[in-house]
Design a protein around this motif. Structure first.
Motif, mmCIF file in Angstrom:
data_model
loop_
_atom_site.group_PDB
_atom_site.id
_atom_site.type_symbol
_atom_site.label_atom_id
_atom_site.label_comp_id
_atom_site.label_asym_id
_atom_site.label_seq_id
_atom_site.Cartn_x
_atom_site.Cartn_y
_atom_site.Cartn_z
ATOM 1 N N PRO B 40 0.816 -1.214 0.000
ATOM 2 C CA PRO B 40 0.000 0.000 0.000
ATOM 3 C C PRO B 40 0.852 1.269 0.000
ATOM 4 N N LEU B 41 0.324 2.329 -0.607
ATOM 5 C CA LEU B 41 1.011 3.624 -0.635
ATOM 6 C C LEU B 41 0.141 4.685 0.037
ATOM 7 N N SER B 42 0.797 5.656 0.668
ATOM 8 C CA SER B 42 0.067 6.779 1.265
ATOM 9 C C SER B 42 -0.077 7.883 0.232
ATOM 10 N N ALA B 43 -0.964 8.842 0.522
ATOM 11 C CA ALA B 43 -1.139 9.977 -0.375
ATOM 12 C C ALA B 43 0.193 10.697 -0.605
ATOM 13 N N ASP B 44 0.982 10.837 0.470
ATOM 14 C CA ASP B 44 2.271 11.519 0.334
ATOM 15 C C ASP B 44 3.210 10.804 -0.625
ATOM 16 N N GLU B 45 3.197 9.485 -0.546
ATOM 17 C CA GLU B 45 4.080 8.730 -1.445
ATOM 18 C C GLU B 45 3.637 8.885 -2.901
ATOM 19 N N SER B 53 0.004 17.534 -6.924
ATOM 20 C CA SER B 53 -0.375 18.199 -5.679
ATOM 21 C C SER B 53 -1.233 17.297 -4.794
ATOM 22 N N ARG B 54 -1.374 17.743 -3.545
ATOM 23 C CA ARG B 54 -2.172 16.981 -2.591
ATOM 24 C C ARG B 54 -3.635 16.882 -3.037
ATOM 25 N N GLY B 55 -4.169 18.024 -3.476
ATOM 26 C CA GLY B 55 -5.567 18.046 -3.896
ATOM 27 C C GLY B 55 -5.826 17.099 -5.061
ATOM 28 N N ASN B 56 -4.959 17.169 -6.021
ATOM 29 C CA ASN B 56 -5.073 16.320 -7.205
ATOM 30 C C ASN B 56 -5.008 14.839 -6.807
ATOM 31 N N THR B 57 -4.059 14.517 -5.951
ATOM 32 C CA THR B 57 -3.921 13.143 -5.472
ATOM 33 C C THR B 57 -5.216 12.687 -4.808
ATOM 34 N N ASN B 58 -5.708 13.521 -3.920
ATOM 35 C CA ASN B 58 -6.911 13.149 -3.189
ATOM 36 C C ASN B 58 -8.096 12.893 -4.120
#
Lengths: 168, 168
Positions: B40-45, B53-58
């Motif tokens: 598994p990967l986290s959003a940060d990874e 960006s964070r928003g795009n990832t989310n």
DNA sequence: TTGAACTTTCAAAATATTGTGAAAGATGGA
DNA sequence: TCCATCTTTCACAATATTTTGAAAGTTCAA
């Protein structure tokens, strides 16, 4: 519902469908218009009907011709070119499938083939996982290629008869 | 080719493929990254790996979860959420097909059904041509619906075995 | 209940795609 | 050849989509 409204709705719906494929909205609308028009249309008539510019009309008609979905018709005594769409829906789908396969499936098959040869030891779990992913995807992509190639070559009756009966 | 380059190429290729579908490029890239990563990967990874960006990832991870292609994983002792992709390519294709059918085929079926009832006399050649076009398209669309529904429900072995053998 | 750690939202900015229309390029009849 | 008619091209304009990042929202351990 009256015919003009029905036509407009069909053109609109076919356009949205096209937009979700790699076909652009206007190209799909021009196609829709030609599909439901029995005779040939000139560029001017298409422009007028869909409210689009001459340049846009020209480019999209040309692209439809490239896909094999539309043909030029010369009318004796007229300087203008006229256009008609292939009306047989089975042929239409077959032509679209052929074109999309060429643009989408074929390139990824090429990449997958290269990626199957990644360096490294299967003891490394990242390498192992990568190999397994690529292998699975590659196996599927090759099968899809076989299936689509067969579908493109097959006859209308085979689809409506043999295959469909098997699936129902 | 070394693993990191191969990964990058796969992500890139899967991204282009996605872009030609209704899936956007980044969503497809996130999917590709998760597909070839065993754990598994986290959003940060994900952010770091794909440079987004964070928003795009989310947003894209959330959409992948909506499609059923990615799941959340909770790791004991961690506050962060982690994500894993469904690795079985047959399931992946089946989920994508289901989603696209819902978005693309179902709406056009609805429209076609309405348009079949256009008013007017078949003596009018425009009405006749319109009816015939709609009829043909409708017949095909219904068959496609049957075929896709069966495909979505079917087993992996049926596809690789029965169907493929029939087509080859 | 607080606040650190994390996720989600969303308006604005960046990017990508599509459309326009005037000008250039063909074509063919006289 | 010339000119009228029609087609094609393409720089720029208009639209549409995607991305960003800061702010708001949430969660939970202490």
């Amino acid at each position: 519902m009256k015919l003009p409204e029905a036509k407009a709705q069909f053109i609109q719906a076919w356009g949205s469908l096209g937009a979700q494929w790699s076909i652009n909205r206007t190209m799909a609308q021009v196609h829709a218009l030609l599909l439901i028009t029995p005779g040939p249309l000139s560029a001017d008539e298409i422009m007028a009907e869909l409210n689009i510019s001459r340049g846009n009309t020209n480019m999209n008609v040309r692209e439809l011709i490239n896909w094999g979905l539309v043909g030029k018709v010369l009318i004796p005594g007229e300087r203008k070119e006229f256009f008609v769409a292939e009306k047989d829906i089975w042929k239409v789908v077959s032509l679209i499938t052929r074109e999309r396969k060429k643009r989408e499936l074929d390139p990824i098959l090429k990449v997958l083939h290269q990626l199957a040869e990644v360096e490294g030891d299967n003891k490394d779990k990242n390498v192992k996982a990568f190999r397994e992913s690529i292998e699975g995807i590659n196996k599927f992509a090759k099968s899809a290629d076989t299936a689509l190639t067969a579908l493109i070559k097959s006859e209308e009756n085979w689809f409506y008869g043999t295959l469909l009966k098997m699936l129902k």
